[in-house]
Write a protein that holds these residues in place. Structure first.
Motif, PDB file in Angstrom:
ATOM      1  N   MET A 130       0.741  -1.126   0.066  1.00 59.44           N
ATOM      2  CA  MET A 130       0.063   0.028  -0.068  1.00 59.44           C
ATOM      3  C   MET A 130       0.878   1.241   0.101  1.00 59.44           C
ATOM      4  O   MET A 130       1.920   1.321   0.906  1.00 59.44           O
ATOM      5  N   ALA A 131       0.485   2.214  -0.849  1.00 51.22           N
ATOM      6  CA  ALA A 131       1.295   3.361  -0.802  1.00 51.22           C
ATOM      7  C   ALA A 131       1.107   4.415   0.465  1.00 51.22           C
ATOM      8  O   ALA A 131       0.100   4.364   1.077  1.00 51.22           O
ATOM      9  N   ALA A 132       2.135   5.069   0.887  1.00 50.69           N
ATOM     10  CA  ALA A 132       2.122   6.098   1.733  1.00 50.69           C
ATOM     11  C   ALA A 132       1.254   7.094   1.362  1.00 50.69           C
ATOM     12  O   ALA A 132       1.437   7.722   0.067  1.00 50.69           O
ATOM     13  N   THR A 133       0.573   7.814   2.493  1.00 52.48           N
ATOM     14  CA  THR A 133      -0.004   9.018   1.896  1.00 52.48           C
ATOM     15  C   THR A 133       0.429   9.994   3.045  1.00 52.48           C
ATOM     16  O   THR A 133       0.796   9.879   4.163  1.00 52.48           O
ATOM     17  N   ARG A 134       0.655  11.367   2.281  1.00 51.38           N
ATOM     18  CA  ARG A 134       1.033  12.614   3.098  1.00 51.38           C
ATOM     19  C   ARG A 134       0.043  13.244   3.884  1.00 51.38           C
ATOM     20  O   ARG A 134      -0.986  13.662   3.357  1.00 51.38           O
ATOM     21  N   LEU A 135      -0.050  13.372   5.221  1.00 45.34           N
ATOM     22  CA  LEU A 135      -1.001  14.153   5.858  1.00 45.34           C
ATOM     23  C   LEU A 135      -0.487  15.267   6.613  1.00 45.34           C
ATOM     24  O   LEU A 135       0.683  15.362   6.949  1.00 45.34           O
ATOM     25  N   ASN A 136      -1.308  16.300   6.630  1.00 53.84           N
ATOM     26  CA  ASN A 136      -0.821  17.611   7.568  1.00 53.84           C
ATOM     27  C   ASN A 136       0.632  18.233   6.821  1.00 53.84           C
ATOM     28  O   ASN A 136       1.385  18.608   7.680  1.00 53.84           O
ATOM     29  N   PRO A 137       0.544  18.226   5.654  1.00 58.48           N
ATOM     30  CA  PRO A 137       1.930  19.028   5.348  1.00 58.48           C
ATOM     31  C   PRO A 137       1.950  20.353   5.864  1.00 58.48           C
ATOM     32  O   PRO A 137       1.112  21.082   6.020  1.00 58.48           O
ATOM     33  N   SER A 138       3.424  20.381   6.033  1.00 57.56           N
ATOM     34  CA  SER A 138       3.589  21.914   6.251  1.00 57.56           C
ATOM     35  C   SER A 138       4.897  22.457   5.460  1.00 57.56           C
ATOM     36  O   SER A 138       5.569  21.516   5.512  1.00 57.56           O
ATOM     37  N   THR A 139       5.100  23.698   5.324  1.00 52.64           N
ATOM     38  CA  THR A 139       6.407  24.376   4.833  1.00 52.64           C
ATOM     39  C   THR A 139       6.950  25.405   5.881  1.00 52.64           C
ATOM     40  O   THR A 139       6.390  26.165   5.821  1.00 52.64           O
ATOM     41  N   LYS A 140       8.295  25.436   5.822  1.00 50.53           N
ATOM     42  CA  LYS A 140       8.706  26.664   6.447  1.00 50.53           C
ATOM     43  C   LYS A 140      10.008  27.027   5.540  1.00 50.53           C
ATOM     44  O   LYS A 140      10.647  26.252   4.770  1.00 50.53           O
ATOM     45  N   LEU A 141       9.875  28.380   5.339  1.00 49.51           N
ATOM     46  CA  LEU A 141      10.995  29.252   4.595  1.00 49.51           C
ATOM     47  C   LEU A 141      12.024  29.641   5.834  1.00 49.51           C
ATOM     48  O   LEU A 141      11.750  30.238   6.873  1.00 49.51           O
TER      49      LEU A 141
END
Length: 72
Positions: free
Chosen positions: A1-12
């Protein structure tokens, strides 16, 4: 089963040179800003450059940090 990304966040992260120590090495500080994870790398770089122009200290590096929870 493929992994799913949850709650992505990005910082600069802006790394700025705050001083030079007695050994001649740059002392860095990091300024972090939460940005939209859907921004492209070009967008994050452009934003970092604009924010860098507003800094008191010279910019050493502009980094992007992506995080997310992984689930099946």
């Amino acid at each position: 089963m493929a992994a799913t990304r949850l709650n992505p966040s990005t910082k600069l992260n802006l790394k700025v040179v705050t001083s030079v120590n007695s050994a001649g090495h740059e002392v860095l500080a990091t300024r972090s800003y939460a940005v939209n994870p859907e921004l492209t790398d070009d967008d994050v770089l452009a934003l970092g450059q604009k924010l860098g122009n507003l800094q008191e200290f010279p910019v050493h590096a502009i980094d992007r940090q992506d995080t997310a929870d992984l689930a099946e």
